[in-house]
Design a protein around this motif. Structure first.
Motif, PDB file in Angstrom:
ATOM      1  N   ALA A   1     -36.645  14.040   3.275  1.00 56.81           N
ATOM      2  CA  ALA A   1     -36.091  13.204   4.342  1.00 56.81           C
ATOM      3  C   ALA A   1     -37.112  12.201   4.863  1.00 56.81           C
ATOM      4  CB  ALA A   1     -35.596  14.092   5.486  1.00 56.81           C
ATOM      5  N   GLU A   2     -38.405  12.594   4.927  1.00 58.93           N
ATOM      6  CA  GLU A   2     -39.417  11.678   5.448  1.00 58.93           C
ATOM      7  C   GLU A   2     -39.573  10.458   4.539  1.00 58.93           C
ATOM      8  OE1 GLU A   2     -39.829  14.847   4.931  1.00 58.93           O
ATOM      9  OE2 GLU A   2     -40.064  15.748   6.929  1.00 58.93           O
ATOM     10  N   SER A   3     -39.633  10.701   3.229  1.00 60.52           N
ATOM     11  CA  SER A   3     -39.746   9.577   2.291  1.00 60.52           C
ATOM     12  C   SER A   3     -38.483   8.721   2.319  1.00 60.52           C
ATOM     13  CB  SER A   3     -39.999  10.094   0.873  1.00 60.52           C
ATOM     14  OG  SER A   3     -41.210  10.815   0.801  1.00 60.52           O
ATOM     15  N   ALA A   4     -37.304   9.368   2.459  1.00 63.43           N
ATOM     16  CA  ALA A   4     -36.052   8.612   2.510  1.00 63.43           C
ATOM     17  C   ALA A   4     -36.022   7.686   3.717  1.00 63.43           C
ATOM     18  CB  ALA A   4     -34.862   9.575   2.537  1.00 63.43           C
ATOM     19  N   ALA A   5     -36.567   8.149   4.846  1.00 59.27           N
ATOM     20  CA  ALA A   5     -36.577   7.309   6.048  1.00 59.27           C
ATOM     21  C   ALA A   5     -37.432   6.061   5.840  1.00 59.27           C
ATOM     22  CB  ALA A   5     -37.095   8.120   7.239  1.00 59.27           C
ATOM     23  N   ILE A   6     -38.518   6.196   5.100  1.00 54.24           N
ATOM     24  CA  ILE A   6     -39.372   5.030   4.825  1.00 54.24           C
ATOM     25  C   ILE A   6     -38.668   4.070   3.864  1.00 54.24           C
ATOM     26  CG2 ILE A   6     -41.557   4.306   3.806  1.00 54.24           C
ATOM     27  CD1 ILE A   6     -42.770   6.929   4.791  1.00 54.24           C
ATOM     28  N   VAL A   7     -38.018   4.626   2.830  1.00 55.18           N
ATOM     29  CA  VAL A   7     -37.349   3.778   1.844  1.00 55.18           C
ATOM     30  C   VAL A   7     -36.204   2.998   2.493  1.00 55.18           C
ATOM     31  CG1 VAL A   7     -36.023   3.793  -0.303  1.00 55.18           C
ATOM     32  CG2 VAL A   7     -38.027   5.266  -0.071  1.00 55.18           C
ATOM     33  N   LYS A   8     -35.556   3.585   3.490  1.00 60.06           N
ATOM     34  CA  LYS A   8     -34.443   2.885   4.153  1.00 60.06           C
ATOM     35  C   LYS A   8     -34.910   1.587   4.812  1.00 60.06           C
ATOM     36  CE  LYS A   8     -31.389   6.816   5.074  1.00 60.06           C
ATOM     37  NZ  LYS A   8     -30.784   7.671   6.110  1.00 60.06           N
ATOM     38  N   ARG A   9     -36.190   1.499   5.136  1.00 63.37           N
ATOM     39  CA  ARG A   9     -36.697   0.276   5.764  1.00 63.37           C
ATOM     40  C   ARG A   9     -36.843  -0.873   4.765  1.00 63.37           C
ATOM     41  NH1 ARG A   9     -40.670   3.932   8.616  1.00 63.37           N
ATOM     42  NH2 ARG A   9     -42.320   3.096   7.267  1.00 63.37           N
ATOM     43  N   TRP A  10     -36.658  -0.591   3.490  1.00 62.78           N
ATOM     44  CA  TRP A  10     -36.824  -1.622   2.469  1.00 62.78           C
ATOM     45  C   TRP A  10     -35.492  -2.270   2.081  1.00 62.78           C
ATOM     46  CZ3 TRP A  10     -39.959   1.946  -1.348  1.00 62.78           C
ATOM     47  CH2 TRP A  10     -41.095   2.431  -0.688  1.00 62.78           C
ATOM     48  N   ILE A  11     -34.472  -2.123   2.910  1.00 64.78           N
ATOM     49  CA  ILE A  11     -33.142  -2.576   2.508  1.00 64.78           C
ATOM     50  C   ILE A  11     -33.069  -4.096   2.369  1.00 64.78           C
ATOM     51  CG2 ILE A  11     -32.250  -2.642   4.885  1.00 64.78           C
ATOM     52  CD1 ILE A  11     -29.599  -1.560   3.687  1.00 64.78           C
TER      53      ILE A  11
END
Length: 963
Positions: free
Chosen positions: A200-210
């Motif tokens: 979940a932590e990595s997913a939260a960071i990746v979501k910022r790259w939308i």
């Protein structure tokens, strides 16, 4: 002389050497390509110790710079070892890993790629602290000018970084996503996809790259667009409105040029349209063109994609339209037209894909596919056997009754040229066709039987036999002709299993035909010509003919006596029993043939059936009252009961405890499904039978306590009922053990509080019922953290009061002792606590055991309608199959004859007849017939139910279970 001997010996040695060299040469020419004699595989006979020794060259800077190819070979050997099961231990992996990190000093591109590959492979087995060491080298490569290094470094970093390290390199990855190099951008997007799925932590960071990902969809590189669409879906797949906005945006802008990206967009659109229907946002009967705003735009995009220049996109759009639920024929027509064009494509892959989709459409919309019949008939001669087989099975689904004869002529030529696995598929399609057009059963059964006499393996012959047997059960008109075809087959059958199966079928169905004597010759031939297993089956079949047809007993007795001296014990014993029983029956009930002069021509001849009380009919035809599996479980339960082995009463079937059936037995009616093929037959042919799990007696905990064991044998035990949520401090479940006059409530109490130990735990129940009264409790003395312990409450039932559902309020009462979580020692004195639980219901269905009837129709007639109760209910269920499941649950009875489920595609089209059987507490058999019909105005489901038993009170109580 000695010289001559030496010369002779040398000559012989030279000769042997020449012969060996010649053999080696021919062996090389047969088994290896030219030049293979000089080839040495670097992976042949690898030893881990030798490879690790070679790996020390990584520490030599000169060897790394001057001979990078050797380093590549050593890395390849290390990867070969780890991928063939010769894993490196922690110390070896760490040493090799440090050696590999020194290879970054080389500028050789091939060696650098091997280094990346090795780090990715061993990253999960090495110490995480050691892996972090290469992060700086990888980060340096990620920011260099060489695209190959940048792309591979991104992929490796995605495997080794955690959420904290990802934040540090986030800026570099975001830049790589929008990089002008397609290779770098694709690597960054694929790495982001893997990081999103990690935690979940990595997913939260990746979501910022939308925003960067959206920008990547405009890249001229097709693979970048494809990977960007993948990542966008991962980020937004939990947001329905966001996904609809995303799909609408790309479908209207027409900015995607990549066929792969458009394929993804088509799939996402189809999924959202499917969700519109399944989640109820489109009203029943509404087409997609007249549905919601998104349904209209989504369908319009799919239809527009049918005109795309890429075959891949066109096929994906056609497949998506065909798979939409509840689609109207006019909406399906454009997709079928496109698939029809693909059927004549010169590419085999395109023809196969189109053919497979058309075959699936033919299940639900055969008329839509019928316009493709000319193209399908042309594909019967296709060189690809898979395509030809699909074409035939589809034609069998879409063909009319008038075209069956022509199709069978085409199939007969084709069947002789294909392997058995394709033949089996066609046999199942013919079986379904016979169910669709019963009037053609003679032609179809004759066609199938012709191939029984042709060459073929066991699986193919078995599929035909199973198809014919299934048709006999579902189309009774096929019985006599099918039995004669099977009789002719066993004359030359080489498979013992099929012969015994057919002989058993003849014994069951043959005596009930118009001329049973015609089958005797075929059966007796098996006694003379076959092996012991078939001879025993033939003797059993002859015995059934004699038991059911008194007119044939004299002639059959003569045949059976010839088997009394058979060399096989089983055959001899069966013949001895049959002869003895039939002789007694013939002496007690001699057969008297009717006088032909006294019978009027217009009158029906007297039925050839045994008289009432005929011992042969009882011994040879009457089956066991339960299956062998149930008999085994019942005897095991009898032995486990207290004082069972000390009892002086005679062990009879009625004295055995009732054992329930938790799974509905499969029936022949279930063997043909029109969607995915014959699943039951597939499992039978493949022999994929799962081993039965041993059934644990749920009453063992009751018998372990002497006070409870003295109350008698448990009639049935219910499934556990949850009285609290899984996440609460105290988890409580209840199992209801039913006895004739008592109900033992077994409460399974679990302590999930680490700082507490529970003592003296009981569950207090309170209810307002004249039928039930609490008689006593047995407390759980101590429950530590994580333990589950039983507490019991005994409820007495008043047998003079009719059963009625009763709800009990439940409260968990216990003492709490605070404990040290580390040492487990008590830190306080106990103090009393109470914890409210969910209500517990005692329903009439709790007193009903699920026991199937071996012959429901005969049992229904035997019970009679003297104590029958008829009722009619309106149930508030939208779907017919939900109502069927609810009725079974309300009554607590076992479905029989395969009526527990509605066949796929028939829900709501016609009333469903449900056959149920069970045993009520006290050993009383109960049967019920229920008709479940969906009302046309979609206001609910209409239920008509009839309940029969030997006690009118029980029949009424069971009927009142519907609510």
């Amino acid at each position: 002389m000695g010289d001559h001997q030496d010369e002779g010996g040398l000559t012989m040695n030279n000769l042997l050497s020449e012969v060996q060299n010649t053999l080696d040469k021919f062996k090389l020419e047969d088994d290896a390509p030219p030049g293979a004699a000089d080839y040495y595989s670097p992976y042949a006979n690898l030893e881990k110790a030798a490879v690790l020794q070679e790996a020390r060259c990584f520490h030599d800077p000169t060897a790394v710079r001057e001979n990078p190819r050797k380093c590549c070979t050593v890395i390849a050997q290390l990867l070969h070892l780890t991928n063939t099961g010769q894993y490196l231990n922690s110390a070896e992996a760490t040493e090799v890993f440090f050696g590999v990190t020194k290879l970054f000093m080389s500028d050789d591109a091939s060696l650098r790629r091997m280094v990346y590959l090795f780090i990715k492979d061993v990253a999960e087995t090495c110490d995480p602290d050691d892996v972090i060491i290469v992060t700086s080298s990888l980060t340096k490569d990620m920011t260099c000018d060489v695209d190959l290094y940048r792309a591979n470094a991104l992929r490796v970093l995605a495997r080794i970084v955690d959420a904290a390290m990802l934040g540090a390199i986030e800026r570099y990855v975001k830049q790589a996503v929008v990089d002008s190099s397609g290779q770098v951008s694709s690597s960054a997007l694929v790495s982001a996809t893997h990081l999103f799925e990690r935690n979940a932590e990595s997913a939260a960071i990746v979501k910022r790259w939308i925003s960067e990902t959206m920008e990547a969809t405009s890249s001229p590189n097709e693979m970048v667009q494809f990977h960007a669409m993948q990542l966008l879906y991962q980020i937004k797949k939990q947001d329905r409105l966001g996904m609809q906005k995303l799909v609408t945006q790309f479908s209207q802008r027409n900015t995607l040029k990549s066929p792969l990206a458009l394929v993804l967009l088509v799939r996402y659109t189809a999924k959202l349209l499917n969700d519109e229907v399944t989640e109820g946002r489109m009203t029943s009967g509404t087409s997609f063109q007249n549905g919601s705003t998104y349904a209209r735009s989504g369908y319009a995009f799919l239809e527009a994609s049918l005109r795309h220049k890429s075959e891949m996109v066109v096929y994906e759009a056609a497949k998506a339209i065909c798979a939409l639920p509840n689609i109207e024929p006019q909406e399906l027509s454009p997709a079928v037209n496109v698939l029809q064009l693909f059927l004549s494509s010169p590419k085999p892959a395109v023809r196969f894909a189109a053919m497979k989709t058309v075959s699936q459409v033919a299940v639900g919309h055969p008329r839509m596919v019928s316009k493709c019949n000319e193209d399908l008939e042309a594909l019967i001669a296709d060189a690809n056997r898979s395509i030809a087989t699909l074409a035939i099975t589809t034609l069998l689904k879409t063909g009319s009754e008038n075209s069956i004869d022509r199709l069978l002529k085409q199939i007969s030529v084709f069947l002789s040229e294909i392997p058995d696995e394709y033949k089996i598929t066609i046999v199942r399609s013919l079986q379904r066709l016979c169910l669709t057009y019963p009037a053609k059963h003679r032609v179809l059964v004759g066609f199938l039987s012709n191939f029984l006499r042709e060459e073929g393996g066991f699986d193919f012959k078995r599929s035909i036999v199973n198809a014919i047997v299934s048709l006999i059960k579902q189309v009774p008109e096929t019985t006599e002709s099918s039995l004669l075809h099977l009789c002719e087959f066993i004359e030359d059958c080489e498979f013992t299993m099929l012969s015994t199966q057919i002989l058993h079928l003849l014994g069951e169905l043959g005596p009930g035909t118009q001329a049973p004597a015609r089958y005797i010759r075929f059966i007796y031939n098996r006694v003379i010509l076959e092996n012991s297993a078939v001879r025993a089956a033939a003797v059993a079949a002859l015995s059934k003919f004699a038991a059911r047809c008194p007119s044939l007993r004299t002639s059959i007795m003569t045949l059976l006596k010839r088997s009394l001296d058979d060399e096989d014990d089983e055959t001899r014993d069966r013949a001895s029993v049959a002869v003895s029983v039939l002789k007694g029956a013939m002496d007690e009930f001699p057969y008297v043939a009717p006088d032909e002069d006294e019978v009027e021509p217009e009158e029906e001849p007297a039925p050839d059936v045994p008289q009432a009380g005929d011992p042969a009919a009882y011994v040879l035809l009457q089956g066991l009252p339960m299956s062998f599996d149930r008999l085994d479980r019942s005897i095991r339960a009898y032995v486990k009961a207290p004082t069972a082995m000390e009892s002086v009463e005679q062990l009879t079937f009625s004295a055995l405890p009732i054992v329930e059936e938790y799974e509905e037995p499969e029936s022949a009616a279930d063997e043909v499904d029109g969607v995915g093929g014959d699943a039951a037959l597939m499992a039978a042919v493949a022999g994929e039978k799962e081993e039965k799990k041993e059934v644990v007696d749920p009453a063992a905990a009751v018998y372990a306590i002497p006070e409870l064991a003295s109350l008698g044998r448990v009639f049935r035990s219910s499934a556990p009922t949850e009285l609290s949520e899984e996440e609460t401090e105290y988890v409580v479940r209840c199992i209801k053990h039913v006895m004739p006059e008592h109900i033992i409530l077994q409460f399974l109490i679990q302590n999930t509080v680490e700082e507490q130990r529970l003592v003296n735990c009981t569950v207090a129940i309170e209810g307002d019922s004249e039928c039930f009264e609490v008689a006593g409790e047995i407390a759980a003395e101590s429950i530590k953290y994580g333990e589950t312990v039983n507490a019991f409450t005994v409820v007495t039932r008043n047998p003079d009061v009719p059963l009625a559902p009763c709800n009990f309020e439940c409260v968990l009462r216990f003492g709490v002792i605070q404990v040290d979580p580390k040492s487990g020692e008590d830190e306080s004195d106990p103090f009393d606590e109470e914890y409210p639980l969910e209500e517990l219901e005692l329903a009439t269905s709790d007193f009903m055991a699920k026991v199937s009837s071996p012959d429901f129709r005969q049992g229904w007639e035997d019970v009679g309608n003297t104590n029958e109760v008829l009722e009619k209910f309106a149930l508030q269920f939208k779907k017919q199959d939900d109502a069927v499941a609810a009725v079974i649950d309300f009554l607590g009875m076992q479905p029989c004859d395969g009526t527990g489920h509605i066949k796929p595609g028939e829900g709501g089209k016609k009333p469903h007849m449900l056959h149920l059987s069970g045993v009520f507490v006290g050993g009383m058999n109960v049967l019920a017939r229920a008709q479940v019909a969906a009302q046309g105005d979609a206001s609910g489901v209409l239920l008509k139910i009839a309940v029969r038993s030997d006690d009118p009170t029980v029949s009424r109580m069971v009927a009142d279970c519907i609510r």
